[in-house]
Design an enzyme around this catalytic site. Structure first.
Site, PDB file in Angstrom:
ATOM      1  N   ASN A   9       0.806  -1.161  -0.096  1.00 58.81           N
ATOM      2  CA  ASN A   9       0.098  -0.321   0.147  1.00 58.81           C
ATOM      3  C   ASN A   9       0.967   1.383   0.026  1.00 58.81           C
ATOM      4  O   ASN A   9       1.489   1.531   1.235  1.00 58.81           O
ATOM      5  CB  ASN A   9      -0.872  -0.101   1.342  1.00 58.81           C
ATOM      6  CG  ASN A   9      -1.776   1.174   1.292  1.00 58.81           C
ATOM      7  OD1 ASN A   9      -1.888   2.051   0.320  1.00 58.81           O
ATOM      8  ND2 ASN A   9      -2.691   1.091   2.340  1.00 58.81           N
ATOM      9  N   ARG A  90      -2.607  -1.999  -3.360  1.00 57.50           N
ATOM     10  CA  ARG A  90      -3.676  -1.214  -3.334  1.00 57.50           C
ATOM     11  C   ARG A  90      -3.843  -0.050  -4.336  1.00 57.50           C
ATOM     12  O   ARG A  90      -2.921   0.733  -4.166  1.00 57.50           O
ATOM     13  CB  ARG A  90      -3.897  -0.689  -1.824  1.00 57.50           C
ATOM     14  CG  ARG A  90      -5.077  -0.128  -1.658  1.00 57.50           C
ATOM     15  CD  ARG A  90      -5.264   0.572  -0.121  1.00 57.50           C
ATOM     16  NE  ARG A  90      -6.149   1.293  -0.033  1.00 57.50           N
ATOM     17  CZ  ARG A  90      -6.407   2.376   0.797  1.00 57.50           C
ATOM     18  NH1 ARG A  90      -5.534   2.908   1.378  1.00 57.50           N
ATOM     19  NH2 ARG A  90      -7.577   3.016   0.815  1.00 57.50           N
ATOM     20  N   HIS A 179     -12.708   2.709  -0.072  1.00 53.79           N
ATOM     21  CA  HIS A 179     -12.966   1.636   1.229  1.00 53.79           C
ATOM     22  C   HIS A 179     -13.486   0.347   0.716  1.00 53.79           C
ATOM     23  O   HIS A 179     -13.933  -0.355   1.519  1.00 53.79           O
ATOM     24  CB  HIS A 179     -13.574   2.200   2.460  1.00 53.79           C
ATOM     25  CG  HIS A 179     -12.951   3.336   3.201  1.00 53.79           C
ATOM     26  ND1 HIS A 179     -13.656   3.920   3.832  1.00 53.79           N
ATOM     27  CD2 HIS A 179     -11.623   3.647   3.540  1.00 53.79           C
ATOM     28  CE1 HIS A 179     -12.762   4.830   4.463  1.00 53.79           C
ATOM     29  NE2 HIS A 179     -11.596   4.818   4.187  1.00 53.79           N
ATOM     30  N   GLY A 209     -12.699   4.844  10.248  1.00 50.40           N
ATOM     31  CA  GLY A 209     -11.357   4.956  10.705  1.00 50.40           C
ATOM     32  C   GLY A 209     -11.122   6.461  10.716  1.00 50.40           C
ATOM     33  O   GLY A 209     -12.103   7.325  11.103  1.00 50.40           O
ATOM     34  N   GLY A 211     -10.384   8.271   7.950  1.00 46.34           N
ATOM     35  CA  GLY A 211     -11.554   8.312   6.923  1.00 46.34           C
ATOM     36  C   GLY A 211     -12.680   7.483   7.257  1.00 46.34           C
ATOM     37  O   GLY A 211     -12.585   6.420   8.024  1.00 46.34           O
ATOM     38  N   ARG A 240     -12.203  15.365   7.841  1.00 43.67           N
ATOM     39  CA  ARG A 240     -12.999  15.883   6.626  1.00 43.67           C
ATOM     40  C   ARG A 240     -14.407  16.137   7.231  1.00 43.67           C
ATOM     41  O   ARG A 240     -15.057  15.546   7.843  1.00 43.67           O
ATOM     42  CB  ARG A 240     -12.989  14.641   5.664  1.00 43.67           C
ATOM     43  CG  ARG A 240     -11.455  14.602   5.214  1.00 43.67           C
ATOM     44  CD  ARG A 240     -11.591  13.291   4.038  1.00 43.67           C
ATOM     45  NE  ARG A 240     -10.461  12.416   4.268  1.00 43.67           N
ATOM     46  CZ  ARG A 240     -10.399  11.122   4.210  1.00 43.67           C
ATOM     47  NH1 ARG A 240     -11.389  10.484   3.618  1.00 43.67           N
ATOM     48  NH2 ARG A 240      -9.006  10.582   4.136  1.00 43.67           N
ATOM     49  N   MET A 282     -10.373   9.983  18.526  1.00 41.91           N
ATOM     50  CA  MET A 282     -11.536   9.633  19.155  1.00 41.91           C
ATOM     51  C   MET A 282     -11.378   9.456  20.708  1.00 41.91           C
ATOM     52  O   MET A 282     -12.163  10.041  21.623  1.00 41.91           O
ATOM     53  CB  MET A 282     -12.316   8.438  18.585  1.00 41.91           C
ATOM     54  CG  MET A 282     -13.187   8.835  17.375  1.00 41.91           C
ATOM     55  SD  MET A 282     -14.511   9.982  17.939  1.00 41.91           S
ATOM     56  CE  MET A 282     -15.122  10.289  16.273  1.00 41.91           C
ATOM     57  N   ASN A 333     -12.993  -0.104  17.971  1.00 43.37           N
ATOM     58  CA  ASN A 333     -12.480   0.217  19.115  1.00 43.37           C
ATOM     59  C   ASN A 333     -13.277   0.962  20.095  1.00 43.37           C
ATOM     60  O   ASN A 333     -13.165   1.165  21.385  1.00 43.37           O
ATOM     61  CB  ASN A 333     -11.278   0.740  19.138  1.00 43.37           C
ATOM     62  CG  ASN A 333     -10.100  -0.101  18.766  1.00 43.37           C
ATOM     63  OD1 ASN A 333     -10.077  -1.076  19.297  1.00 43.37           O
ATOM     64  ND2 ASN A 333      -9.403   0.267  17.596  1.00 43.37           N
ATOM     65  N   GLU A 383      -8.058  -5.621   5.387  1.00 42.43           N
ATOM     66  CA  GLU A 383      -8.002  -5.157   3.788  1.00 42.43           C
ATOM     67  C   GLU A 383      -6.767  -5.862   3.114  1.00 42.43           C
ATOM     68  O   GLU A 383      -6.751  -6.365   2.135  1.00 42.43           O
ATOM     69  CB  GLU A 383      -7.887  -3.517   3.541  1.00 42.43           C
ATOM     70  CG  GLU A 383      -8.914  -2.904   3.925  1.00 42.43           C
ATOM     71  CD  GLU A 383      -8.995  -1.306   4.162  1.00 42.43           C
ATOM     72  OE1 GLU A 383      -8.319  -0.860   5.512  1.00 42.43           O
ATOM     73  OE2 GLU A 383      -9.361  -0.461   3.415  1.00 42.43           O
TER      74      GLU A 383
HETATM   75  P1  ADP Z   1      -7.235   5.104   9.209  1.00 39.25           P
HETATM   76  O1  ADP Z   1      -6.796   3.666   8.408  1.00 39.25           O
HETATM   77  O2  ADP Z   1      -8.162   5.510   8.087  1.00 39.25           O
HETATM   78  O3  ADP Z   1      -5.973   5.688   8.900  1.00 39.25           O
HETATM   79  P2  ADP Z   1      -7.948   3.521  11.416  1.00 39.25           P
HETATM   80  O4  ADP Z   1      -8.825   2.643  10.988  1.00 39.25           O
HETATM   81  O5  ADP Z   1      -6.505   3.025  11.862  1.00 39.25           O
HETATM   82  O6  ADP Z   1      -7.617   4.791  10.425  1.00 39.25           O
HETATM   83  O7  ADP Z   1      -8.547   4.522  12.583  1.00 39.25           O
HETATM   84  C1  ADP Z   1      -8.026   5.357  13.158  1.00 39.25           C
HETATM   85  C2  ADP Z   1      -8.849   5.995  14.325  1.00 39.25           C
HETATM   86  O8  ADP Z   1      -9.173   5.061  15.103  1.00 39.25           O
HETATM   87  C3  ADP Z   1      -7.998   7.014  15.069  1.00 39.25           C
HETATM   88  O9  ADP Z   1      -7.826   8.387  14.753  1.00 39.25           O
HETATM   89  C4  ADP Z   1      -8.820   6.992  16.594  1.00 39.25           C
HETATM   90  O10 ADP Z   1      -9.795   8.049  16.476  1.00 39.25           O
HETATM   91  C5  ADP Z   1      -9.564   5.619  16.415  1.00 39.25           C
HETATM   92  N1  ADP Z   1      -9.092   4.755  17.676  1.00 39.25           N
HETATM   93  C6  ADP Z   1      -7.979   3.770  17.623  1.00 39.25           C
HETATM   94  N2  ADP Z   1      -8.179   3.201  18.678  1.00 39.25           N
HETATM   95  C7  ADP Z   1      -9.102   3.606  19.557  1.00 39.25           C
HETATM   96  C8  ADP Z   1      -9.692   3.356  20.807  1.00 39.25           C
HETATM   97  N3  ADP Z   1      -9.160   2.442  21.572  1.00 39.25           N
HETATM   98  N4  ADP Z   1     -10.979   4.271  21.039  1.00 39.25           N
HETATM   99  C9  ADP Z   1     -11.403   4.998  20.420  1.00 39.25           C
HETATM  100  N5  ADP Z   1     -10.930   5.346  18.921  1.00 39.25           N
HETATM  101  C10 ADP Z   1      -9.755   4.659  18.604  1.00 39.25           C
END
Ligand code: ADP
Length: 395
Positions: A9, A90, A179, A209, A211, A240, A282, A333, A383
């Site tokens: 990726n 990807r 996605h 996530g 995104g 965003r 978050m 999570n 993925e």
């Molecule tokens: P991407 O692949 O789009 O960068 P991810 O799927 O890895 O993102 O998700 C990242 C987001 O997940 C973080 O910005 C955070 O807000 C959230 N996150 C990760 N761990 C936790 C947790 N334990 N509790 C709440 N939110 C979480």
């Protein structure tokens, strides 16, 4: 070692990779090259639970990937023994042309290049990754797996913007989604978890996530998705806006003196949860909410409201609802987001079980009550494993 797929990726300044045994979905080795093109770069390679880290400059993607291959030789697994049968790449934007994985050849490369205007940062970086990987690993087939493929046959009514047809056609303005690899994997896995044929399920998948996107999937086919021509449309995201009245752009340009590039930056990088509450993680948002920060509280409410709205809309698009599945960093999570976004949807047959929903969820799990008409699930997305599976299935 049985046969493996190297999944790559490639981002604008990074390369993420995983060596995967596609049959069992086992990750044999993985790693990340970061800050490519900067003075100080970083490479982390993980094999058999051991991390090897390099800090050195990587002038370009070619240098970065070459160092990755060196590490495979130095710390394992040796590529000669790894039985690599394909490299899966990807690719973010496949336009309406690619409805599945494609064996990379000169035509596919030309198509990815041609689609750069629709995803400038992503496709250029994806293309670069493919080019250097083909140079360094010339003896195995390279397969492009497109993020848009799962949505390439959205019903016309869902894919079409109500825009002047000539303009839309000339500039290829339509909804492509994103996605897709995750939505496809998660909706298929969800059917297995509920133990019913994919063909008879009406599902909503919430990929949350940094995104974030929602999809409506009926019988395994996507009927709608929240991301549009670009990943800016739809749900509230880390940075965003998601859905916003396009007239806000005219207003900011005419009355605020913003340039188009400034608005692009504002909407993509300084909005969403970050724009509302000051930061986009978050976990930190929840801390602010717990401390009584009203801006953080509002951000969480806006985030959950948008999710609830999409679930309701997609229940209508699907003509009913059997399964709602959460995935990705927040979906897997964040029990607070899951609970708040499903609140008030009892009329649709959605009842969350507080105990089942609690905490971070690492394996697929039902989080609705036994009496809930709609089964609510958490399914961690994979993925890379889906890319490996698709690469092998093409060959
Ligand atoms: P991407 O692949 O789009 O960068 P991810 O799927 O890895 O993102 O998700 C990242 C987001 O997940 C973080 O910005 C955070 O807000 C959230 N996150 C990760 N761990 C936790 C947790 N334990 N509790 C709440 N939110 C979480």
């Amino acid at each position: 070692m049985s046969s493996t797929v190297l999944v790559i990726n490639s981002g604008s300044s990074s390369i993420k990779y995983q060596l995967i045994e596609p049959e069992q979905g086992i990750v044999v080795a993985s790693g990340l090259v970061e800050r490519i093109g900067e003075h100080t770069g970083r490479l982390r390679h993980t094999f058999e639970g051991v991390d090897t880290t390099l800090s050195e400059p990587f002038a370009d993607h070619g240098v970065g990937l070459r160092r990755v291959l060196d590490l495979f030789t130095e710390v394992g697994p040796g590529l000669a023994d790894a039985g690599i049968v394909a490299v899966g790449h990807r690719v973010v934007q496949g336009g309406s042309r690619y409805s599945g994985p494609a064996l990379v050849d000169e035509n596919v490369l030309a198509d990815i290049e041609e689609l750069i205007p629709l995803a400038p940062l992503h496709n250029r970086a994806n293309l670069r990754g493919i080019e250097v990987a083909r140079e360094l690993l010339p003896d195995v087939p390279h397969v492009a797996v497109f993020d848009t493929a799962f949505f390439s046959d959205l019903p016309e009514a869902a894919a079409t913007y109500a825009l002047d047809r000539e303009v839309a056609e000339k500039y290829r303005v339509r909804r492509y989604g994103a996605h897709g690899t995750s939505h496809q994997y998660v909706s298929r896995t969800a059917a297995t978890i509920v133990g019913r044929p994919l063909e008879e399920l009406r599902q909503v998948v919430l990929h949350l996530g940094n995104g974030a996107s929602a999809s409506a999937v009926s019988g395994g086919r996507a009927l709608d998705t929240s991301m549009g021509m670009t990943p800016l449309e739809g749900l509230v995201m880390g940075t965003r806006t998601g859905d916003i009245d396009p007239a806000v752009i005219f207003h900011l340009a005419r009355n605020g003196g913003f340039t188009i590039d400034e608005i692009d930056d504002l909407f993509n990088r300084r909005s969403g949860v970050k724009g509302l509450a000051g930061q986009n993680d978050m976990r930190e948002l929840h801390e602010l909410v717990a401390a009584g920060d009203p801006a953080a509280r509002l951000a969480l409410d806006v985030y959950s409201h948008r999710l609830r709205k999409y679930v309701g809309a997609y229940a209508a698009v699907l003509g009913g609802l059997d399964v709602v599945t959460f995935t990705a960093g927040i979906g897997e999570n964040d029990d607070i987001v899951r609970a708040e976004s499903m609140r008030g949807l009892e009329f649709l047959g959605i009842e969350l079980d507080a105990e089942r929903n609690a905490g971070r969820i690492k394996e697929p799990r039902v989080i609705s009550t036994d009496s809930s008409r709609v089964t609510v699930l958490v399914v961690p997305t994979k993925e890379e494993q889906e890319i490996a599976r698709q690469a092998v299935s093409l060959l």
